[in-house]
Design a protein around this motif. Structure first.
Motif, PDB file in Angstrom:
ATOM      1  N   ARG A 172      28.245 -33.285 -23.832  1.00 20.14           N
ATOM      2  CA  ARG A 172      29.696 -33.429 -23.636  1.00 20.14           C
ATOM      3  C   ARG A 172      30.272 -32.110 -23.127  1.00 20.14           C
ATOM      4  N   VAL A 173      31.076 -32.186 -22.073  1.00 21.45           N
ATOM      5  CA  VAL A 173      31.696 -30.978 -21.550  1.00 21.45           C
ATOM      6  C   VAL A 173      33.183 -31.220 -21.308  1.00 21.45           C
ATOM      7  N   GLN A 174      33.929 -30.170 -21.440  1.00 16.60           N
ATOM      8  CA  GLN A 174      35.355 -30.151 -21.137  1.00 16.60           C
ATOM      9  C   GLN A 174      35.532 -29.078 -20.059  1.00 16.60           C
TER      10      GLN A 174
ATOM     11  N   VAL B 194      15.926 -27.572 -13.215  1.00 19.19           N
ATOM     12  CA  VAL B 194      16.570 -28.727 -13.847  1.00 19.19           C
ATOM     13  C   VAL B 194      18.039 -28.760 -13.402  1.00 19.19           C
ATOM     14  N   PRO B 195      18.306 -29.257 -12.198  1.00 20.46           N
ATOM     15  CA  PRO B 195      19.706 -29.340 -11.762  1.00 20.46           C
ATOM     16  C   PRO B 195      20.456 -30.387 -12.585  1.00 20.46           C
ATOM     17  N   VAL B 196      21.719 -30.101 -12.848  1.00 18.40           N
ATOM     18  CA  VAL B 196      22.544 -31.036 -13.607  1.00 18.40           C
ATOM     19  C   VAL B 196      23.780 -31.396 -12.784  1.00 18.40           C
TER      20      VAL B 196
ATOM     21  N   GLU C  82      15.731 -32.176 -21.990  1.00 20.70           N
ATOM     22  CA  GLU C  82      15.738 -31.348 -20.783  1.00 20.70           C
ATOM     23  C   GLU C  82      17.169 -30.921 -20.448  1.00 20.70           C
ATOM     24  N   THR C  83      18.104 -31.849 -20.570  1.00 21.44           N
ATOM     25  CA  THR C  83      19.506 -31.491 -20.330  1.00 21.44           C
ATOM     26  C   THR C  83      19.961 -30.452 -21.341  1.00 21.44           C
ATOM     27  N   ALA C  84      19.650 -30.683 -22.619  1.00 19.89           N
ATOM     28  CA  ALA C  84      20.063 -29.744 -23.665  1.00 19.89           C
ATOM     29  C   ALA C  84      19.440 -28.380 -23.453  1.00 19.89           C
ATOM     30  N   GLY C  85      18.169 -28.360 -23.063  1.00 24.27           N
ATOM     31  CA  GLY C  85      17.505 -27.087 -22.813  1.00 24.27           C
ATOM     32  C   GLY C  85      18.129 -26.342 -21.652  1.00 24.27           C
TER      33      GLY C  85
ATOM     34  N   GLU D  12      30.600 -35.644 -19.273  1.00 21.95           N
ATOM     35  CA  GLU D  12      29.243 -35.305 -19.700  1.00 21.95           C
ATOM     36  C   GLU D  12      28.537 -34.603 -18.553  1.00 21.95           C
ATOM     37  N   VAL D  13      27.610 -33.745 -18.885  1.00 24.03           N
ATOM     38  CA  VAL D  13      26.728 -33.160 -17.888  1.00 24.03           C
ATOM     39  C   VAL D  13      25.320 -33.619 -18.226  1.00 24.03           C
ATOM     40  N   LEU D  14      24.585 -34.043 -17.199  1.00 22.29           N
ATOM     41  CA  LEU D  14      23.233 -34.533 -17.462  1.00 22.29           C
ATOM     42  C   LEU D  14      22.326 -34.237 -16.276  1.00 22.29           C
ATOM     43  N   ALA D  15      21.048 -34.147 -16.586  1.00 22.74           N
ATOM     44  CA  ALA D  15      20.022 -33.945 -15.564  1.00 22.74           C
ATOM     45  C   ALA D  15      19.515 -35.311 -15.127  1.00 22.74           C
TER      46      ALA D  15
END
Length: 514
Positions: free
Chosen positions: A215-217, A292-294, A274-277, A259-262
């Motif tokens: 989750r991102v703001q 790992v681009p997001v 992988e996203t969390a890392g 949200e940000v995700l890979a």
């Protein structure tokens, strides 16, 4: 303020299930507290240390000094001692921490020692403390609970609001407004067991994909861009792709929620780990971004231009979002103006099934009239996810602290290996009621083979059904896997250990994205 007061109130709050009683206890506590004590005391009551992890393990806590006869520790004194502990590093750090721990415990009475032990081991859990604390703080300061609640949402935490309110009274709440560049607590969703159950609770609604990302703001004010996580950590420097996406939008002042995700091949999400890392990586960000681009995907807008949009209905906020954010960076959604109409529920279920097929974790059903209830689980957002369960074997359990003193609490869970042995996958203390704690303590002690004062190893005979959100790689456990957000559903006395789920089944779930 004496630390003993915090320990006393924590015990009394934990012992009562009545919300009104919790609120009264906390109101009396805040009325007696000094403004400067409030932030640290709130952290302790919530079971947190302001310093975060301070490197004190069980070895330093196993043998403790005799308790002091009378309370003398203050809240700020304990805070200073823990800050000193957190700063110990280098050669001899373990011995240095042990000596400081002994000094702190020697100054504490027996109840204070028990409470300190719970804080240092993460065993102080008070349930829904924040809601009662907000109401208690409002009562102590003569403020409206709704005004205090909103200030906490906008400040991102209860602590600064409590300090200001106790120092200056209700007028201090005017200081807390939505400000671009300052994160606010995100709105959260309640849960439902099915899409139809969620639809039945709402009127006109939208069904959105629930993405398994971070989750991102995202805040922008001219050239200034900030990216914050759900826990309000500033990760701007770690996510240049998100900054670039925000800079590309046709506005220079806004606050977005998403949200940000890979993503991997065919746009499917890569494993959450992988996203969390990637989001957690602070070393060589450029190399991490290449590996790992997001990408950000937004589902709400909280501010646009000079307008605070929090109190606008969801449908109106989404209209602003659609004008601001291009479709590739918006979450997929299905709008149902009349969910009771023939075929509407079937469309929602098809959307849910398609979302799972695309590799996402479920859906969020949102009432079109709902406002953005920052910092709370709003009734107008309802998440629906498939339930994953495993039958695992209890290999050991840890002695609890605080209200769980004398009970075996944190369970060590194992799956069945090919040779018939059991391999540990992780731990959980979630989902355990008081009655279940009592029962399992007796059952596990009857099967105990070793007790080192912290962990009780048991014969692998009890099977427990565990719900979990996913499987991820982990070097901490022998199978190289662990469960995400595991919680106990029930024990399975009808199942022998030989019928527990296998490591192979768990690995298959991991490889399949479960």
């Amino acid at each position: 303020m004496l630390f003993a007061e915090v320990a006393r109130v924590s015990r009394e709050v934990a012992r009562t299930s009545a919300r009104s009683r919790k609120t009264r206890l906390l109101a009396d506590f805040f009325a007696a507290a000094r403004p400067q004590d409030a932030p640290v005391a709130i952290a302790y009551l919530s079971g947190r240390l302001p310093q975060g992890r301070i490197g004190v393990g069980w070895a330093a806590l196993r043998e403790r000094a005799d308790p002091a006869p009378e309370p003398s520790l203050t809240v700020l004194g304990v805070d200073a001692a823990l800050t000193e502990l957190a700063a110990v590093s280098g050669q001899g750090a373990q011995a240095g921490r042990r000596a400081l721990v002994q000094d702190l415990f020697a100054a504490a009475t027996a109840p204070e020692q028990e409470y300190l032990l719970g804080l240092l081991t993460g065993e102080v859990r008070q349930g829904a403390l924040q809601a009662a604390a907000v109401e208690g703080l409002a009562a102590a300061a003569g403020a409206e609970p709704a005004a205090v609640r909103r200030s906490v949402m906008l400040a991102g935490a209860l602590e600064p609001v409590a300090e200001a309110l106790l120092a200056r009274g209700p007028a201090a709440l005017e200081d807390f407004r939505l400000a671009v560049g300052r994160p606010l607590l995100p709105m959260l969703a309640t849960s439902a067991g099915s899409v139809r159950e969620a639809l039945a609770k709402l009127g006109p609604c939208a069904v959105e994909e629930k993405l398994d990302g971070i989750r991102v703001q995202v805040h922008r004010d001219g050239d200034g861009i900030w990216v914050f996580t759900r826990t309000l950590d500033d990760v701007t420097e770690r996510l240049p792709e998100v900054v670039a996406a925000a800079r590309s939008l046709p506005a220079d002042r806004f606050v977005l929620d998403g949200e940000v995700l890979a993503l991997g091949e065919a746009g499917r999400p890569r494993p959450f780990q992988e996203t969390a890392g990637r989001v957690g990586s602070t070393v060589d960000v450029a190399a991490a971004a290449r590996a790992v681009p997001v990408r950000p995907v937004f589902f709400d807008v909280l501010s646009a231009g000079e307008r605070d949009l929090l109190d606008l209905p969801c449908a109106e906020r989404h209209a602003v979002l659609a004008e601001l954010v291009p479709e590739p960076h918006r979450v997929r959604r299905l709008t149902l103006p009349a969910p009771e109409a023939p075929g509407a529920a079937e469309k929602a279920e098809e959307f849910f099934t398609e979302t799972l097929r695309r590799g996402h974790e479920g859906v969020v059903v949102k009432g079109l009239e709902g406002i953005y209830a920052a910092g709370r689980r709003g009734a107008s957002w309802i998440k629906v996810k498939p339930v994953h369960t495993l039958d695992l074997v209890v290999l050991a359990a840890e002695w609890g602290h605080g209200r769980r003193t004398g009970k075996l609490s944190n369970l060590h869970l194992g799956a069945r290996a090919e040779d018939g042995s059991f391999v540990m996958l992780g731990k959980t203390f979630k989902g355990l009621t008081d009655a279940l704690l009592e029962w399992q303590t007796g059952q596990l002690l009857a099967r105990a083979t070793e007790d080192d004062g912290h962990v009780v190893t048991v014969r692998p005979e009890l099977v427990v059904e565990v719900a979990y959100d996913g499987v991820q790689a982990s070097s901490r456990y022998p199978a190289g896997l662990t469960l995400r957000f595991a919680r106990v559903l029930r024990y399975r006395p009808d199942k022998p250990p030989g019928q527990a789920d296998t490591v192979a089944a768990v690995r298959a779930a991991h490889e399949g994205g479960g």
